[in-house]
Design an enzyme around this catalytic site. Structure first.
Site, mmCIF file in Angstrom:
data_model
loop_
_atom_site.group_PDB
_atom_site.id
_atom_site.type_symbol
_atom_site.label_atom_id
_atom_site.label_comp_id
_atom_site.label_asym_id
_atom_site.label_seq_id
_atom_site.Cartn_x
_atom_site.Cartn_y
_atom_site.Cartn_z
ATOM 1 N N LYS A 213 0.843 -1.202 0.000
ATOM 2 C CA LYS A 213 0.000 0.000 0.000
ATOM 3 C C LYS A 213 0.878 1.253 0.000
ATOM 4 C CE LYS A 213 -0.357 -0.202 5.015
ATOM 5 N NZ LYS A 213 -1.108 -0.777 6.143
ATOM 6 N N MET B 160 12.979 24.186 2.633
ATOM 7 C CA MET B 160 12.265 23.458 1.581
ATOM 8 C C MET B 160 13.230 22.697 0.667
ATOM 9 S SD MET B 160 9.587 24.949 -1.211
ATOM 10 C CE MET B 160 8.442 25.599 -0.005
ATOM 11 N N TYR C 69 16.820 29.642 8.932
ATOM 12 C CA TYR C 69 15.576 30.299 9.354
ATOM 13 C C TYR C 69 15.483 30.356 10.870
ATOM 14 C CZ TYR C 69 13.723 30.145 4.602
ATOM 15 O OH TYR C 69 13.526 30.332 3.269
ATOM 16 N N ARG D 176 -10.351 0.358 14.838
ATOM 17 C CA ARG D 176 -10.287 1.148 13.606
ATOM 18 C C ARG D 176 -11.259 0.474 12.633
ATOM 19 N NH1 ARG D 176 -4.591 1.754 10.494
ATOM 20 N NH2 ARG D 176 -5.128 -0.409 10.033
HETATM 21 C C1 LIG Z 1 -0.317 -1.713 6.834
HETATM 22 C C2 LIG Z 1 -0.947 -2.952 7.298
HETATM 23 C C3 LIG Z 1 -0.169 -4.093 7.512
HETATM 24 C C4 LIG Z 1 1.344 -4.097 7.405
HETATM 25 O O1 LIG Z 1 1.933 -3.506 8.522
HETATM 26 P P1 LIG Z 1 3.537 -3.465 8.673
HETATM 27 O O2 LIG Z 1 3.794 -2.928 10.018
HETATM 28 O O3 LIG Z 1 4.009 -2.529 7.603
HETATM 29 O O4 LIG Z 1 4.028 -4.832 8.441
HETATM 30 C C5 LIG Z 1 -0.827 -5.267 7.864
HETATM 31 N N1 LIG Z 1 -2.170 -5.286 7.997
HETATM 32 C C6 LIG Z 1 -2.938 -4.204 7.812
HETATM 33 C C7 LIG Z 1 -4.410 -4.304 8.009
HETATM 34 C C8 LIG Z 1 -2.359 -3.001 7.472
HETATM 35 O O5 LIG Z 1 -3.122 -1.917 7.312
#
Ligand SMILES: *Cc1c(COP(=O)(O)O)cnc(C)c1O
Length: 362
Positions: free
Chosen positions: A35, A305, A257, A132
């Site tokens: 993802k 930046m 800055y 969640r």
């Molecule tokens: C992102 C995610 C993972 C992977 O988590 P990692 O810590 O990157 O291995 C597994 N399951 C779900 C539902 C996730 O959202």
């Protein structure tokens, strides 16, 4: 015009990491979580590098599943948040994507799915305590039964849950989540999937039939004080740029800055061509290590930046044009993340469009 900030993706490291995950997770199968554009490493690039050796891919959205199918990947692909709307079901059937099912609204859409287009493979997601996504544990059996009667659903229903803090190896919460999931799914048939990367290392009794690993695939750790290398994984990204100026600054003068950093003596200050416009964290504090030609030197002053400033007192040989490494195998991104109040995933995901991505077979 050449771009100076380069993210080098180490394809050999990705392959090594998947093999290492296989060893650790065996006999469980490995779902490679890709993802967020493969945690910033590039979705198609990572999928191609793994070249069929992951048992499945996991993505956040249907669109990423489409990209993987368009690139020719035939493995199982699990959409971790499932269909977002009724129309997604037909698309998932067309693309042959597995759907994580976490909410009552999705049950209605699934019940209308026609088996003629191919049965949808589903993973019933149980909320074991993260709160969640997922069905309450006491709903798991009823939802499983309901799914099992739907004509458009593959009867081999997977069971899934997600941990809130599996990187805390001595914590109570993960233990509770494992037990709640076990109780909620007792007697149900189907493969189990509980573990993310940290759980693969710290919670062997949560291994189940499938692990879902993102971070470690890229050599990234979220375990406090540990980098992926500490667990035998290799960093899959090097972020680097060039030194574009070295200036002699007088004692008592302030750098950058808001003049956050004051020179304690007359000293050389280096300027490197990278900043938060590339994804280097603006929150990085003075003292965050940076490599200049292999030598660790501290960041000083505010991250801009396009530029950062460096204390070059310990790098007398540094010269304009030298390679500057922000993170990579020689400088764990976990260190930079800790100095910036965040985690490694956040930094690799944050590469911006002006960063040039190149690949390296190592
Ligand atoms: C992102 C995610 C993972 C992977 O988590 P990692 O810590 O990157 O291995 C597994 N399951 C779900 C539902 C996730 O959202």
């Amino acid at each position: 015009m050449s771009r100076t900030t380069v993210a080098t993706i180490h394809l050999g490291a990705l392959r090594h990491n998947l093999e290492r995950l296989r060893e650790l997770a065996a006999p469980a199968k490995v779902m490679a979580v890709v993802k967020a554009d493969a945690y910033g490493h590039g979705l198609e690039r990572v999928a191609r590098a793994l070249n069929g050796s992951a048992d499945a891919f996991a993505v956040a959205s249907l669109g990423d599943g489409l990209r993987l199918r368009a690139a020719g990947h035939r493995q199982r692909i699990v959409v971790l948040s499932g269909p977002d709307q009724a129309g997604d079901i037909a698309e998932m059937q067309r693309l042959g994507l597995d759907a994580a099912i976490h909410h009552e609204s999705q049950l209605q859409w699934l019940s209308e799915a026609s088996p003629i287009r191919g049965r949808v493979r589903v993973w019933l997601k149980v909320d074991s305590g993260m709160h969640r996504l997922g069905f309450a544990p006491e709903r798991a059996v009823a939802v499983h039964q309901q799914l099992a009667t739907m004509p458009g659903i593959d009867p081999d229903i997977g069971l899934m849950t997600h941990f809130a803090e599996s990187e805390v190896f001595d914590g109570e919460r993960t233990r509770e989540q494992i037990e709640r999931f076990r109780d909620a799914t007792r007697g149900l048939t189907g493969p189990r999937s509980l573990s993310n990367s940290a759980a693969v290392i710290g919670w062997p009794d949560a291994r189940g039939d499938w692990v879902r690993t993102g971070g470690l695939l890229y050599g990234l750790s979220v375990v406090e004080g540990k980098s992926g290398a500490d667990f035998g994984f290799r960093a899959a990204m090097t972020l680097s740029t060039r030194l574009i100026a070295i200036n002699a600054i007088k004692r008592g003068e302030r750098i950058g800055y808001n003049g956050l950093w004051e020179c304690p003596e007359d000293m050389p200050v280096g300027v490197a061509a990278v900043g938060y416009g590339d994804g280097y964290p603006r929150s990085a504090v003075a003292g965050t290590p940076v490599l200049v030609g292999g030598q660790r030197v501290p960041l000083i002053g505010r991250v801009s930046m396009d530029l950062i400033t460096l204390d070059l007192r310990d790098a007398p040989g540094a010269k304009v044009g030298d390679r500057v490494t922000l993170w990579g195998p020689e400088l764990p991104v976990e260190i930079v993340a800790a100095q910036s109040g965040t985690i490694s995933y956040d930094l690799t995901c944050g590469m911006t469009r002006r960063v040039l991505f190149v690949e390296d077979e190592e």
